[in-house]
Design a protein around this motif. Structure first.
Motif, PDB file in Angstrom:
ATOM      1  N   PHE A 174     -39.495 -15.321  78.430  1.00 33.58           N
ATOM      2  CA  PHE A 174     -39.610 -15.507  76.982  1.00 33.58           C
ATOM      3  C   PHE A 174     -38.420 -16.284  76.425  1.00 33.58           C
ATOM      4  CE2 PHE A 174     -38.642 -13.863  72.654  1.00 33.58           C
ATOM      5  CZ  PHE A 174     -39.722 -14.421  72.002  1.00 33.58           C
ATOM      6  N   ASP A 184     -37.871 -20.175  66.923  1.00 29.71           N
ATOM      7  CA  ASP A 184     -37.226 -19.136  66.153  1.00 29.71           C
ATOM      8  C   ASP A 184     -37.893 -17.806  66.508  1.00 29.71           C
ATOM      9  OD1 ASP A 184     -36.554 -17.402  64.020  1.00 29.71           O
ATOM     10  OD2 ASP A 184     -37.932 -18.414  62.658  1.00 29.71           O
ATOM     11  N   ASP A 185     -37.097 -16.887  67.053  1.00 30.89           N
ATOM     12  CA  ASP A 185     -37.575 -15.554  67.453  1.00 30.89           C
ATOM     13  C   ASP A 185     -38.387 -14.833  66.390  1.00 30.89           C
ATOM     14  OD1 ASP A 185     -36.213 -15.549  69.779  1.00 30.89           O
ATOM     15  OD2 ASP A 185     -35.131 -13.686  69.367  1.00 30.89           O
ATOM     16  N   ILE A 186     -37.879 -14.911  65.169  1.00 28.72           N
ATOM     17  CA  ILE A 186     -38.513 -14.132  64.097  1.00 28.72           C
ATOM     18  C   ILE A 186     -39.931 -14.629  63.862  1.00 28.72           C
ATOM     19  CG2 ILE A 186     -38.402 -13.564  61.624  1.00 28.72           C
ATOM     20  CD1 ILE A 186     -35.379 -13.602  61.854  1.00 28.72           C
ATOM     21  N   GLY A 187     -40.083 -15.949  63.865  1.00 31.49           N
ATOM     22  CA  GLY A 187     -41.408 -16.526  63.693  1.00 31.49           C
ATOM     23  C   GLY A 187     -42.361 -16.033  64.775  1.00 31.49           C
ATOM     24  N   VAL A 188     -41.874 -15.988  66.015  1.00 30.06           N
ATOM     25  CA  VAL A 188     -42.717 -15.530  67.122  1.00 30.06           C
ATOM     26  C   VAL A 188     -43.108 -14.067  66.921  1.00 30.06           C
ATOM     27  CG1 VAL A 188     -42.821 -15.177  69.623  1.00 30.06           C
ATOM     28  CG2 VAL A 188     -41.642 -17.182  68.700  1.00 30.06           C
ATOM     29  N   THR A 189     -42.136 -13.240  66.542  1.00 27.08           N
ATOM     30  CA  THR A 189     -42.418 -11.810  66.350  1.00 27.08           C
ATOM     31  C   THR A 189     -43.417 -11.581  65.214  1.00 27.08           C
ATOM     32  OG1 THR A 189     -40.271 -11.154  67.193  1.00 27.08           O
ATOM     33  CG2 THR A 189     -41.392  -9.574  65.770  1.00 27.08           C
ATOM     34  N   LEU A 190     -43.281 -12.364  64.158  1.00 26.11           N
ATOM     35  CA  LEU A 190     -44.166 -12.141  63.012  1.00 26.11           C
ATOM     36  C   LEU A 190     -45.633 -12.459  63.328  1.00 26.11           C
ATOM     37  CD1 LEU A 190     -41.927 -13.190  59.985  1.00 26.11           C
ATOM     38  CD2 LEU A 190     -42.711 -10.885  60.584  1.00 26.11           C
ATOM     39  N   ASP A 192     -46.996 -10.993  65.511  1.00 27.68           N
ATOM     40  CA  ASP A 192     -47.470  -9.647  65.839  1.00 27.68           C
ATOM     41  C   ASP A 192     -47.377  -8.693  64.650  1.00 27.68           C
ATOM     42  OD1 ASP A 192     -48.236  -9.922  68.524  1.00 27.68           O
ATOM     43  OD2 ASP A 192     -46.128  -9.928  69.149  1.00 27.68           O
ATOM     44  N   ALA A 193     -47.343  -9.228  63.451  1.00 25.13           N
ATOM     45  CA  ALA A 193     -47.179  -8.387  62.261  1.00 25.13           C
ATOM     46  C   ALA A 193     -48.224  -7.277  62.194  1.00 25.13           C
ATOM     47  CB  ALA A 193     -47.230  -9.245  60.999  1.00 25.13           C
ATOM     48  N   ILE A 196     -47.269  -4.402  64.384  1.00 22.14           N
ATOM     49  CA  ILE A 196     -46.162  -3.635  63.792  1.00 22.14           C
ATOM     50  C   ILE A 196     -46.707  -2.713  62.699  1.00 22.14           C
ATOM     51  CG2 ILE A 196     -43.935  -3.764  62.603  1.00 22.14           C
ATOM     52  CD1 ILE A 196     -43.609  -6.610  63.796  1.00 22.14           C
TER      53      ILE A 196
ATOM     54  N   VAL B  16     -43.803  -0.975  70.278  1.00 18.96           N
ATOM     55  CA  VAL B  16     -44.920  -1.451  69.461  1.00 18.96           C
ATOM     56  C   VAL B  16     -45.900  -2.226  70.335  1.00 18.96           C
ATOM     57  CG1 VAL B  16     -45.535  -3.044  67.582  1.00 18.96           C
ATOM     58  CG2 VAL B  16     -43.505  -1.592  67.390  1.00 18.96           C
ATOM     59  N   ARG B  19     -45.085  -7.343  75.773  1.00 18.31           N
ATOM     60  CA  ARG B  19     -45.526  -8.733  75.765  1.00 18.31           C
ATOM     61  C   ARG B  19     -45.758  -9.243  77.177  1.00 18.31           C
ATOM     62  NH1 ARG B  19     -42.206 -11.298  70.800  1.00 18.31           N
ATOM     63  NH2 ARG B  19     -40.591 -11.690  72.321  1.00 18.31           N
ATOM     64  N   ASP B  21     -44.546 -11.457  78.918  1.00 19.14           N
ATOM     65  CA  ASP B  21     -43.404 -11.793  79.774  1.00 19.14           C
ATOM     66  C   ASP B  21     -42.606 -10.567  80.205  1.00 19.14           C
ATOM     67  OD1 ASP B  21     -42.012 -10.898  77.609  1.00 19.14           O
ATOM     68  OD2 ASP B  21     -41.541 -12.873  76.869  1.00 19.14           O
ATOM     69  N   LEU B  25     -41.641  -5.226  72.132  1.00 22.09           N
ATOM     70  CA  LEU B  25     -41.268  -5.180  70.732  1.00 22.09           C
ATOM     71  C   LEU B  25     -40.982  -3.717  70.418  1.00 22.09           C
ATOM     72  CD1 LEU B  25     -41.261  -7.699  69.088  1.00 22.09           C
ATOM     73  CD2 LEU B  25     -43.491  -7.111  68.175  1.00 22.09           C
ATOM     74  N   ARG B  50     -37.812 -15.343  53.636  1.00 17.00           N
ATOM     75  CA  ARG B  50     -38.419 -14.100  54.106  1.00 17.00           C
ATOM     76  C   ARG B  50     -37.864 -12.903  53.329  1.00 17.00           C
ATOM     77  NH1 ARG B  50     -37.602 -16.426  59.959  1.00 17.00           N
ATOM     78  NH2 ARG B  50     -39.709 -17.132  60.370  1.00 17.00           N
ATOM     79  N   TRP B  53     -38.570  -6.330  55.735  1.00 17.17           N
ATOM     80  CA  TRP B  53     -39.835  -5.671  56.053  1.00 17.17           C
ATOM     81  C   TRP B  53     -39.906  -4.287  55.422  1.00 17.17           C
ATOM     82  CZ3 TRP B  53     -43.986  -7.254  59.239  1.00 17.17           C
ATOM     83  CH2 TRP B  53     -44.905  -6.248  59.573  1.00 17.17           C
ATOM     84  N   HIS B 155     -33.370 -10.385  62.475  1.00 15.33           N
ATOM     85  CA  HIS B 155     -34.676 -10.094  63.068  1.00 15.33           C
ATOM     86  C   HIS B 155     -35.184  -8.724  62.630  1.00 15.33           C
ATOM     87  CE1 HIS B 155     -37.701  -9.460  66.238  1.00 15.33           C
ATOM     88  NE2 HIS B 155     -37.681 -10.768  66.420  1.00 15.33           N
ATOM     89  N   THR B 159     -38.467  -8.081  60.438  1.00 17.39           N
ATOM     90  CA  THR B 159     -39.646  -7.613  61.179  1.00 17.39           C
ATOM     91  C   THR B 159     -39.654  -6.120  61.487  1.00 17.39           C
ATOM     92  OG1 THR B 159     -38.752  -7.859  63.420  1.00 17.39           O
ATOM     93  CG2 THR B 159     -39.623  -9.851  62.397  1.00 17.39           C
ATOM     94  N   THR B 161     -38.358  -4.794  63.861  1.00 12.71           N
ATOM     95  CA  THR B 161     -38.435  -4.632  65.311  1.00 12.71           C
ATOM     96  C   THR B 161     -37.344  -5.453  65.994  1.00 12.71           C
ATOM     97  OG1 THR B 161     -39.849  -6.556  65.612  1.00 12.71           O
ATOM     98  CG2 THR B 161     -40.963  -4.446  65.261  1.00 12.71           C
TER      99      THR B 161
END
Ligand code: SF4
Lengths: 212, 473
Positions: A174, A184-190, A192-193, A196, B16, B19, B21, B25, B50, B53, B155, B159, B161
């Protein structure tokens, strides 16, 4: 985030184990609220003879001639060669920020401290773990020949010496993907919103005191 | 199938999503924020447009930069403009995003790792993160807690997470009981001396065994606090009645029905008897003497009655060089007795040892005595405004000031010397903090890590003494 694909860069050797984050960037520089400008204070206490202050002009400070990064032959280095447990100590991301700002793109060592290792990837800086003997070999080669440069290829996961030796290294899939594409990590994680949110719903039922 | 470790259980309860890989999360229940590692994270949120959360999962306080002298003027009274801006920036960010902050003049302000547990904002079974490596402290509550970098702070804000890989399980078992005068600090320093500063790399360390069970929550927090000094991001201790009694009634702890439900759920927060650990280290508590670090890494530690190592007797070249360099930096001679190290300053404080029990232990030693005339300064810095108030109610402040120690306002202070409290070049300090790295407590400063009782005894003697002998004399 900054992309990292491949590079060929001058190597600077820092022959010392357990280099801690206080050494990489002393605390007085953590007072900044920015992410940039830390390069001139990288390894401040090793690099200069006096005590550095934030926002100070470093051009006229007395340099420690013995410190490796002050030697003429290592000017412009972009690969830092280090010893075991590099980056131990605090969680300060200022450490990779300072290395990056100075011009380093990669750090090679036999082992890294966990948090520092993690922080590097978030900043487009590639930490590479090679074996003790490979690192030993690199140290003796770099010290023996001026202008010593290494080719690093993230896609292939290889480090190639000027003599043609090829060392391979491990990298998490990853993290590799993010670095190669500058994601950008955050974009990738979101992406999966929903997952969550549904976790939160379940958890709220099972352990409501965590949401009170 | 083998049982689960406490770390396995905490991990499973917060996963959560796994993934493709192999990373996961992990959901974060609590984030603590302070002024040093958060400004760039808030800036990142703003730049990306942003929102946080889950605002109520965050709790903030300034601690690293705040002055420990008179602070009536609040933020405006911080002399160093760079520090002032950083604290102001935290205030502004918390206001903008609606995050609860214990500001400088709030009595609940203090070191993040002291106030989280004190408020009940750290609960058993939680995941707790903070942009600070000593977040491992909170693992004392059977919580999964670790330090993160600023990008990860952002992060978590965005998020709730973190992207994580599971660590390995390591067990440090301290068998039997410690002798009188031996504290959690001595236990953890002895562990680091044994396994080294990289001994826990890649692991979550669970501390267990009779000596750990017999510790108070304060002592357990001291132990977990320094897990990071053994290379482990995470330290955990199983939940028992001591944990539950400590949490009960705290402002953020559950109340009424919810409390009963929570306590029932917390009973499972311990490793199963047949759980598998990847690494196990056992230590005999009765062998632990008061510890003093002599070098520039927490693993350079010895019992107080020993002598400083001699590099001539070390075969390993890298080790030998490390010892030589440390001796030179510390201005010590090989084979010199630790008790002959003369001190210039003493610092009692930090997230390792600034809780009420720590202050009581130190006060007990200095009571009716005087700080050595050769000392330039002896500081006592409580971990929070509430610890300070409690200590004053018990008259500990008087005990300290009568003995010639300074009684200060709460914060990180001389632990990392980001504020005005620092060592001068070449000065030796007996410190209850957690890091003795070069320059940590001030440029050229020389730090010796010890327990609060040992620091107090050293303050009176002007050099290191075995506190067990000292209190008798
Ligand atoms: S007291 Fe020291 S170790 Fe603890 S959070 Fe503050 S600076 Fe970090």
């Amino acid at each position: 985030m900054k992309q990292f694909t491949s590079m060929n860069g001058l190597v600077a050797p820092l022959d010392r184990a357990n280099v801690d984050t206080d050494m990489i960037i002393p605390k007085q520089f953590l007072k900044s609220i920015k992410r940039t400008g830390f390069g001139k204070n990288l390894f401040d206490e090793l690099r200069y003879m006096d005590e550095g202050q934030p926002d100070q002009d470093c051009d006229n400070r007395p340099l420690n001639p013995d410190f490796v990064l002050n030697q003429a032959r290592y000017q412009g280095a972009s690969v830092l060669l280090a010893r075991q447990n590099f980056g131990c100590g605090s969680s300060r991301e200022h450490a990779p920020w300072a290395l990056d700002d100075f011009g380093f793109r990669s750090v090679i060592a036999p082992s890294f401290a966990d948090i520092f290792f993690n922080n590097c990837f978030k900043n487009g800086l590639l930490p590479i773990v090679l074996t003790e003997s490979e690192v030993d070999q690199l140290f003796s080669e770099v010290e023996a020949s001026e202008g010593y440069a290494l080719a690093i290829d993230l896609e292939q996961q290889t480090v190639t010496t000027p003599g043609g030796d090829v060392f391979t290294f491990e990298v998490d899939a990853f993290r590799k993907h993010c670095l190669l594409n500058g994601l950008d990590d955050i974009g990738v994680t979101l992406e999966d919103a929903d997952a969550i949110r549904s976790y939160e719903e379940e958890r709220r039922k099972a352990a409501p005191w965590l949401f009170a | 199938m083998a049982g689960k470790t406490l770390y396995d259980k905490l991990w499973d309860a917060h996963e959560v999503k796994r993934r493709a890989d192999g990373s996961s999360l992990i959901y974060i229940d609590r984030q603590l924020l302070h002024e040093v590692t958060s400004p760039q994270a808030f800036e990142g949120l703003r730049l990306a447009g942003r929102a946080p959360w889950r605002i109520d999962a965050n709790l903030a306080t300034p601690d690293h930069n705040v002055p420990t002298t008179d602070r009536k003027e609040g933020v405006a009274g911080i002399e160093d403009p760079v520090s002032r801006i950083q604290v102001q920036t935290l205030d502004e960010n918390c206001e903008e995003f609606g995050i609860t902050e214990f500001k400088m003049l709030d009595q609940r302000q203090g070191i993040v790792h002291v106030i989280g547990p004190e408020q009940g904002a750290t609960l058993p079974g939680m995941t707790v993160v903070c942009g600070d490596s000593h977040t491992s402290t909170h693992g004392a509550f059977g919580a999964l807690a670790h330090g993160i970098g600023t990008s990860e702070v952002e992060h978590v804000l965005a998020t709730q997470t973190l992207v994580q890989k599971k660590m390995k399980n390591m067990l440090v078992k301290v068998n039997g009981s410690v002798g009188p005068g031996i504290t959690g600090k001595d236990i953890v320093l002895a562990v680091i001396g044994r396994i080294g500063t990289a001994g826990g790399n890649g692991c979550a360390i669970e501390f267990a065994g009779q000596a750990i069970e017999e510790l108070s929550m304060e002592g357990r927090m001291t132990v977990c606090n320094m897990a990071i000094e053994a290379g482990a991001r995470v330290g955990v201790i199983g939940v028992d009645q001591t944990t539950i009694d400590y949490v009960k009634g705290r402002p953020y702890a559950p109340k009424g029905d919810l409390w009963d439900k929570a306590v029932a759920a917390w009973q499972d927060l311990k490793s199963d008897p047949d759980a598998h650990f990847d690494k196990v280290v056992e230590i005999n508590a009765a062998d632990i003497a008061p510890q003093v670090t002599w070098g520039t890494s927490p693993e350079m530690v010895l019992p107080v009655h020993e002598t400083v190592p001699n590099p001539e007797r070390i075969d390993d070249a890298v080790k030998k060089e490390g010892v030589e360099r440390a001796l030179q930096y510390m201005g010590l001679k090989a084979d010199m007795p630790i008790s002959e190290i003369k001190l210039d300053r003493v610092f009692i404080g930090s997230c390792t040892n600034s809780r009420i029990e720590d202050l009581r232990q130190a006060a007990q030693v200095v009571k009716g005595r005087k700080v050595a005339a050769s000392l330039k300064q002896a500081l006592v810095v409580p971990g929070s405004g509430l610890v300070k108030a409690q200590a004053e109610q018990e008259g500990l402040d008087k005990v300290f000031t009568d003995a010639g120690l300074e009684w200060r306002e709460p914060g990180c202070s001389m632990c990392l010397a980001m504020n005005a409290d620092k060592l001068g070049q070449g000065e030796h300090c007996a410190s209850t903090s957690n890091r003795n790295f070069e320059g940590r407590q001030g440029f050229g400063g020389r730090t010796h890590l010890v327990s609060p009782a040992m620091a107090a005894a050293a303050a009176v003697a002007g050099h290191f003494v075995d506190v067990r002998e000292f209190v008798k004399s």
